[in-house]
Motif scaffolding. Structure first.
Motif, short mmCIF file in Angstrom:
data_model
loop_
_atom_site.label_atom_id
_atom_site.label_comp_id
_atom_site.label_asym_id
_atom_site.label_seq_id
_atom_site.Cartn_x
_atom_site.Cartn_y
_atom_site.Cartn_z
N TYR A 35 0.84 -1.20 0.00
CA TYR A 35 0.00 0.00 0.00
C TYR A 35 0.88 1.25 0.00
CZ TYR A 35 -3.33 3.49 1.82
OH TYR A 35 -4.11 4.61 2.00
N ILE A 36 0.43 2.28 -0.75
CA ILE A 36 1.14 3.56 -0.80
C ILE A 36 0.11 4.68 -0.72
CG2 ILE A 36 2.61 5.09 -2.16
CD1 ILE A 36 3.77 2.65 -3.52
N ARG A 37 0.41 5.67 0.08
CA ARG A 37 -0.47 6.84 0.20
C ARG A 37 0.39 8.11 0.21
NH1 ARG A 37 -5.65 8.32 2.50
NH2 ARG A 37 -5.57 10.37 3.51
N ASN A 38 -0.08 9.12 -0.48
CA ASN A 38 0.61 10.40 -0.53
C ASN A 38 -0.42 11.51 -0.34
OD1 ASN A 38 1.79 12.45 -3.23
ND2 ASN A 38 2.42 12.58 -1.10
N GLU A 39 -0.14 12.44 0.54
CA GLU A 39 -1.04 13.57 0.77
C GLU A 39 -0.26 14.87 0.67
OE1 GLU A 39 -4.10 15.34 4.19
OE2 GLU A 39 -3.53 13.21 4.19
N VAL A 40 -0.78 15.80 -0.12
CA VAL A 40 -0.14 17.10 -0.32
C VAL A 40 -1.15 18.19 0.00
CG1 VAL A 40 1.07 18.62 -1.92
CG2 VAL A 40 1.28 16.13 -2.17
N ARG A 41 -0.80 19.08 0.90
CA ARG A 41 -1.64 20.23 1.22
C ARG A 41 -0.89 21.51 0.85
NH1 ARG A 41 -2.73 21.66 5.79
NH2 ARG A 41 -1.21 20.55 7.06
N PHE A 42 -1.59 22.44 0.19
CA PHE A 42 -0.95 23.68 -0.22
C PHE A 42 -1.99 24.79 -0.37
CE2 PHE A 42 -2.06 21.26 -3.96
CZ PHE A 42 -2.61 22.19 -4.83
N LYS A 43 -1.49 26.01 -0.51
CA LYS A 43 -2.34 27.17 -0.74
C LYS A 43 -1.98 27.81 -2.07
CE LYS A 43 -3.05 28.45 4.13
NZ LYS A 43 -2.86 29.52 5.13
#
Length: 417
Positions: free
Chosen positions: A329-337
């Motif tokens: 399993y692989i998960r990537n989360e990116v938060r930006f403005k």
């Protein structure tokens, strides 16, 4: 692949381009098991629980609501499924074709004690990481593998979903004696839904998303955090031992101890106490210099747009099967403005992409042809068709959408009418 130019996530900001490539629908008879997994003590739903069919290489994972659906192609020869999650005791459940659907299954937290000698047996945790890297060829598959998986990417503008793409993928993995340059992914079928609202026309495009199982397999591609050249950049600290799949794990925390021209990471590694195989990695990009982060993850942007990264996180996990360890399993989360110059307020965006390996085969397989491989320079949303019938996935195993995602799909469908 050099460390400086390793772009684990490639993003481009652009105006919407809608793809409409039709993909054939297969029909296949299958038996489904559905349910929700909860903690036996707190009665709360448990996310990221691996649900696998005993005796065969088929599985899935629970969503954020603890829900799952496991599809078994008929005739069904499996009599038991297994639930496993970090820090919990594995649960084995008998199944049959006449069992009720949407059941609640419980898993119990793992409780164990270790002697002081065992806890502090590694005075230099970096030595433990180097030992684990030295055992990669022994612990991981010595044969090429053809993996089948489910991939999903979502984009949220504030709290609203504006983009959802999904695909069934196949991944050719060469032996772990070879590097990731020999590996390839291809999309078997997929679908995409994009907001038609003009106010949402500023979109973020993932480049090469279905290739996550290739370039984010940190054991096969150690340039991310595990190569010999990279290890000296970090300091290491032992954490409390935990359990994954009823197997005790060393826990090693790491953080940057030098400053480089590219961003480093901080995170946690889980290493099997018996085999010294890497079982799981959780890590985030160091945000102390946001310009460095921007230069790594952002490929292009419209003139006048300001981009501010807030968080970039990863999870990579592996599963032990028949005394070998496989990518799971692989998960990537990116938060930006993002905001345009001369505007007062910025807009928050969150991108999540995840891939679960639902089946794998290592007998009589061939490498994916270059013409069929998914390009690192392509976006999934431009390569797959629009959402349509509920039986689109057939017998393929997928990650069940959460309630919020299901609602978002309904809203976006209404907007398209």
């Amino acid at each position: 692949m050099s460390t400086k130019h390793l772009t684990t996530v490639l993003l481009s900001l652009l105006f919407f381009l809608n793809g409409s490539i039709a993909i054939a629908q297969e029909t296949e008879n299958y038996f489904s098991i559905t349910g929700v997994v909860k903690d036996s003590r707190s009665k709360r739903s448990v996310a990221n629980v691996t649900v696998s069919a005993k005796g065969i290489n088929i599985g899935t994972i629970t969503n954020d609501d603890g829900e799952f659906i496991l599809k078994l192609v008929e005739p069904v020869t499996v009599s038991e499924i297994e639930l496993s999650c970090i820090g919990y005791i594995n649960a084995k459940i008998s199944i049959s074709k006449d069992m009720a659907q949407n059941q609640t299954f419980f898993i119990s937290p793992q409780a164990f004690t270790l002697s002081e000698i065992e806890v502090f047996s590694w005075k230099n945790p970096r030595d433990l990481v180097e030992l684990a890297m030295g055992k990669v060829e022994q612990n991981y598959s010595s044969k090429p593998n053809l993996l089948t998986g489910f991939y999903r990417e979502t984009i949220q503008k504030r709290r609203n979903y504006i983009h959802i793409s999904e695909a069934v993928i196949q991944v050719y993995k060469s032996t772990y004696r070879q590097d990731a340059n020999f590996d390839r992914s291809q999309v078997l079928k997929g679908r995409s839904l994009v907001s038609p609202k003009k106010s949402d026309t500023l979109d973020v495009k993932f480049l090469g998303g279905p290739n996550m199982p290739v370039f984010l397999d940190i054991v096969k591609n150690p340039d991310v955090v595990l190569s010999k050249d990279i290890l000296p950049y970090y300091s290491y600290k032992m954490g409390e031992t935990t359990s994954i799949d009823d197997r005790l794990q060393f826990v090693v925390h790491f953080q940057p101890q030098v400053s480089m021209e590219f961003p480093l990471y901080h995170g946690t590694l889980y290493i099997d106490r018996e085999t010294y195989a890497f079982t799981r990695a959780e890590f985030s990009m160091d945000m102390s210099d946001r310009l460095k982060v921007t230069n790594v993850i952002l490929k292009s942007r419209p003139t006048g747009l300001r981009f501010t990264p807030e968080e970039v996180m990863y999870v990579v996990s592996y599963k032990n099967s028949n005394n070998k360890t496989y990518l799971s399993y692989i998960r990537n989360e990116v938060r930006f403005k993002c905001d345009w110059r001369r505007r007062l307020f910025a807009t928050n965006y969150t991108i999540i992409n995840e891939s679960i390996i639902t089946d794998y085969n290592e007998d009589n397989i061939t490498r994916i042809a270059a013409r069929d491989a998914f390009s690192m320079h392509k976006s999934l949303s431009q390569e797959v068709s629009a959402y349509y019938d509920e039986d689109f996935w057939g017998a393929y195993n997928i990650i069940e959408p959460t309630e919020s995602l299901e609602n978002a799909v309904g809203k976006l469908k209404k907007q398209l009418r």
